[in-house]
Design a protein around this motif. Structure first.
Motif, mmCIF file in Angstrom:
data_model
loop_
_atom_site.group_PDB
_atom_site.id
_atom_site.type_symbol
_atom_site.label_atom_id
_atom_site.label_comp_id
_atom_site.label_asym_id
_atom_site.label_seq_id
_atom_site.Cartn_x
_atom_site.Cartn_y
_atom_site.Cartn_z
ATOM 1 N N GLY A 113 -33.071 -20.103 -10.111
ATOM 2 C CA GLY A 113 -34.345 -20.370 -10.779
ATOM 3 C C GLY A 113 -35.266 -19.167 -10.722
ATOM 4 N N ALA A 114 -36.518 -19.358 -11.134
ATOM 5 C CA ALA A 114 -37.482 -18.264 -11.126
ATOM 6 C C ALA A 114 -38.814 -18.793 -10.646
ATOM 7 N N THR A 115 -39.539 -17.974 -9.878
ATOM 8 C CA THR A 115 -40.868 -18.377 -9.420
ATOM 9 C C THR A 115 -41.964 -17.687 -10.219
ATOM 10 N N GLY A 116 -41.598 -16.822 -11.152
ATOM 11 C CA GLY A 116 -42.601 -16.165 -11.995
ATOM 12 C C GLY A 116 -41.968 -15.741 -13.299
ATOM 13 N N TRP A 117 -42.830 -15.379 -14.291
ATOM 14 C CA TRP A 117 -42.295 -15.051 -15.609
ATOM 15 C C TRP A 117 -41.457 -13.776 -15.581
ATOM 16 N N VAL A 118 -41.849 -12.804 -14.746
ATOM 17 C CA VAL A 118 -41.101 -11.543 -14.717
ATOM 18 C C VAL A 118 -39.694 -11.785 -14.189
ATOM 19 N N GLU A 119 -39.608 -12.571 -13.100
ATOM 20 C CA GLU A 119 -38.291 -12.899 -12.536
ATOM 21 C C GLU A 119 -37.448 -13.634 -13.574
ATOM 22 N N LEU A 120 -38.106 -14.571 -14.296
ATOM 23 C CA LEU A 120 -37.390 -15.324 -15.334
ATOM 24 C C LEU A 120 -36.833 -14.390 -16.397
ATOM 25 N N MET A 121 -37.670 -13.424 -16.829
ATOM 26 C CA MET A 121 -37.210 -12.550 -17.910
ATOM 27 C C MET A 121 -36.058 -11.668 -17.458
ATOM 28 N N ILE A 122 -36.143 -11.131 -16.247
ATOM 29 C CA ILE A 122 -35.045 -10.274 -15.759
ATOM 30 C C ILE A 122 -33.760 -11.079 -15.647
ATOM 31 N N LYS A 123 -33.852 -12.267 -15.040
ATOM 32 C CA LYS A 123 -32.635 -13.053 -14.817
ATOM 33 C C LYS A 123 -32.018 -13.525 -16.131
ATOM 34 N N ALA A 176 -32.965 -19.408 -25.656
ATOM 35 C CA ALA A 176 -33.736 -19.107 -24.448
ATOM 36 C C ALA A 176 -33.684 -20.277 -23.479
ATOM 37 N N THR A 177 -33.722 -21.529 -24.010
ATOM 38 C CA THR A 177 -33.693 -22.695 -23.128
ATOM 39 C C THR A 177 -32.378 -22.785 -22.371
ATOM 40 N N LYS A 178 -31.276 -22.502 -23.070
ATOM 41 C CA LYS A 178 -29.979 -22.538 -22.391
ATOM 42 C C LYS A 178 -29.926 -21.504 -21.273
ATOM 43 N N LEU A 179 -30.515 -20.322 -21.541
ATOM 44 C CA LEU A 179 -30.535 -19.287 -20.508
ATOM 45 C C LEU A 179 -31.342 -19.756 -19.302
ATOM 46 N N VAL A 180 -32.501 -20.402 -19.578
ATOM 47 C CA VAL A 180 -33.325 -20.888 -18.473
ATOM 48 C C VAL A 180 -32.563 -21.954 -17.682
ATOM 49 N N LEU A 181 -31.845 -22.825 -18.396
ATOM 50 C CA LEU A 181 -31.077 -23.873 -17.715
ATOM 51 C C LEU A 181 -30.005 -23.256 -16.823
ATOM 52 N N PHE A 182 -29.283 -22.273 -17.340
ATOM 53 C CA PHE A 182 -28.238 -21.638 -16.527
ATOM 54 C C PHE A 182 -28.844 -20.929 -15.322
ATOM 55 N N MET A 183 -30.014 -20.289 -15.552
ATOM 56 C CA MET A 183 -30.681 -19.618 -14.438
ATOM 57 C C MET A 183 -31.075 -20.629 -13.375
#
Lengths: 312, 211
Positions: free
Chosen positions: A254-264, A241-248
């Protein structure tokens, strides 16, 4: 003054613990979700959503555990330390003080080092287990890692030149204001190189030779069991999950909210899954040659592209 | 954790090994493990164990062919938390697929002892019960539970995968009730099992307990 500083630091640690919990749970749930999607493709129902949690619990509830030495103990510990360390310096939600973790100037360097650290700890731990298949898995895994780190490092250098900063938060900040500002649009060459490296990083087909369940039982973790395996499964969810967040953060705005983070992150993960279910496995020499040829060339081109087009 | 212990009354002889090899293997005895003192914790642990059964991918006889369809779309044992595991260290269920020849029995014992407890044994087919159609064969064992403790029998020749799935669900019920203590049984009657094993396995060239 000192008390205030300590309080601020403590609340930061508290916030980070919360982030750690959310990201690990999300990683485990997403793993189950992906398993279910693959099962549906194969005409099955698949595992229940709670299965990854039960597997980890069961491994911690095992009654016996054989040790092969001190480094064998420390291998999984180093591995999860690498996962936690990586997450500690990646800002998860942009613009939210609570979920920015220990993000600071130059955290991009630290994150790349931490990603390497866990793998090396695992190599030392599995090496001490003395199992020949572990040694084969380690040799394959480390050589493949060396190969995919090159296009990834080139892509990172490219976007560092592009945004003129080593801070992930500032890289995300530069991509705000609509999809046309994302790195995937402004510097698509670097994104392409990094996404090819990402395939190697996630360890799905065609780059899963180091796990290879059919030939070298399951590679490096062959001898790990009980709580050791439980730690490694936790880390697999967290680190993935961390690698995915880093790539995002680096390439997809990036993401400004948890929903955006999960979709991306889910969509980024699906890139590896779709390619994984569609392609057969590369041998280790084929995989390394692949990374040294096309993705490395694209990585070099991305630096030229940045120099010639974007910064001139 | 399980280093070589001093040569007291309570260590294993490892007489099947040469002097050089004796230095390389542990001679400690296995220990029996008590359940957690708090019943709720033990019940929760048993629930987790029952819902995450990892089967050792070691086909020990003709019945191994019934294990493969478990993972396919028709039977899909993944629903019940069953998964195949390629290494004995990580698996918790050993399915004895039909007859056990003496040659395979040696490997079965090695693999079983390397599994980490609590571990469960399912004997598939009629052969592990009384020898089945191989009852007078010179190289198969007739009563499997003389050599390793068995938690669940599924008889038939051969039982279909549906029956195996039903058996796995039955095993889950038994684990949840805390009735599956094969690993402890093996430790408590270790000398009896070991002497039975050594009676049929003539070329015993491994340690007495494969840690």
């Amino acid at each position: 003054m000192i008390v205030e500083g300590l309080g601020g630091w403590l609340s930061k640690v508290g916030n980070f613990s919360l982030t750690l919990l959310i990201v690990t749970t999300y990683g485990l749930l997403m793993g189950a979700f992906i398993e279910r999607i693959i099962a549906k493709v194969q005409g099955r129902i698949g595992i229940p959503y709670r299965q990854p949690f039960i597997n980890i619990l069961k491994n911690f509830f095992k009654r016996t555990a054989i040790s092969h030495g001190v480094m064998f103990y420390l291998g999984p510990v180093f591995r999860i330390a690498g996962g936690i360390g990586t997450l500690a310096f990646v800002p998860v939600i942009y613009g939210d003080e609570m979920f920015s973790n220990f993000s600071m100037a130059g955290d991009l360097f630290l994150v790349i080092y931490f990603m390497f650290f866990g793998q090396l700890g695992m190599a030392l731990g599995a090496g001490e287990s003395g199992h020949p298949y572990s040694a084969i898995g380690i040799a394959r895994g480390l050589s493949q890692m060396t190969a995919y780190e090159i296009p990834f490092a080139l892509a990172v250098i490219s976007i560092v030149i592009q945004y003129d900063t080593l801070s992930i938060t500032q890289i995300v900040a530069a991509q705000q204001g609509g999809w046309q500002n994302w790195t995937v649009v402004t510097n698509w060459v670097a994104t392409l190189a990094a996404m090819l490296a990402f395939l190697g990083m996630m360890g799905y087909s065609p780059f899963d030779i180091f796990l290879a369940p059919q030939e070298i039982p399951i590679g490096p973790p062959t001898e790990f069991h009980s709580a050791y395996l439980g730690l490694m499964q936790l880390n697999r969810a967290l680190f993935g999950a961390t690698k995915l967040v880093l790539f995002m953060n680096l390439f997809f705005g990036g993401a400004t909210g948890w929903v955006e983070l999960m979709i991306k992150t889910f969509l980024i993960y699906m890139v590896a899954i779709v390619i994984g279910v569609a392609f057969p496995r590369f041998r280790v020499d084929q995989g390394i040659r692949f990374f040294f040829k096309i993705p490395t060339l694209i990585g070099i081109m991305s630096i030229i592209y940045v120099q010639m087009v974007l910064t001139s | 954790m399980f280093k070589k212990t001093l040569n007291t009354e309570d260590t294993l002889k490892n007489s099947g090994l040469t002097d050089e090899e004796q230095q390389l293997f542990s001679n400690a005895r296995p220990q029996a493990y008590e359940p957690y003192p708090i019943k709720a914790v033990e019940d929760f642990a048993n629930w987790a164990r029952a819902n995450s059964l990892w089967i050792l991918a070691f086909g020990t006889g003709c019945g191994a062919i019934e294990l493969r369809p478990l993972m396919t779309a028709r039977f899909d044992a993944n629903r019940f938390g069953v998964a195949g595991r390629p290494t004995p260290r990580q698996s918790s269920v050993f399915v004895i697929g039909g007859y056990a020849s003496v040659k395979t029995l040696k490997r079965i014992i090695r693999s079983y002892e390397q599994m980490q407890g609590p571990k469960f044994v399912i004997a598939l087919g009629i052969c592990p019960v009384n020898g089945g159609m191989y009852f007078d064969s010179y190289n198969t064992v007739n009563q499997f539970d003389q050599y390793l403790p068995v938690d669940l029998y599924i008889t038939g020749c051969m039982p279909r995968p549906e029956v195996l799935v039903a058996g796995i669900m039955e095993l889950q019920k038994k684990i949840k009730a805390g009735e599956c203590n094969g690993a402890n049984l093996y430790v408590e009657n270790f000398d009896w099992y070991k002497s039975n094993q050594k009676k049929v396995i003539k070329n015993w060239d491994m340690p007495d307990y494969n840690w």
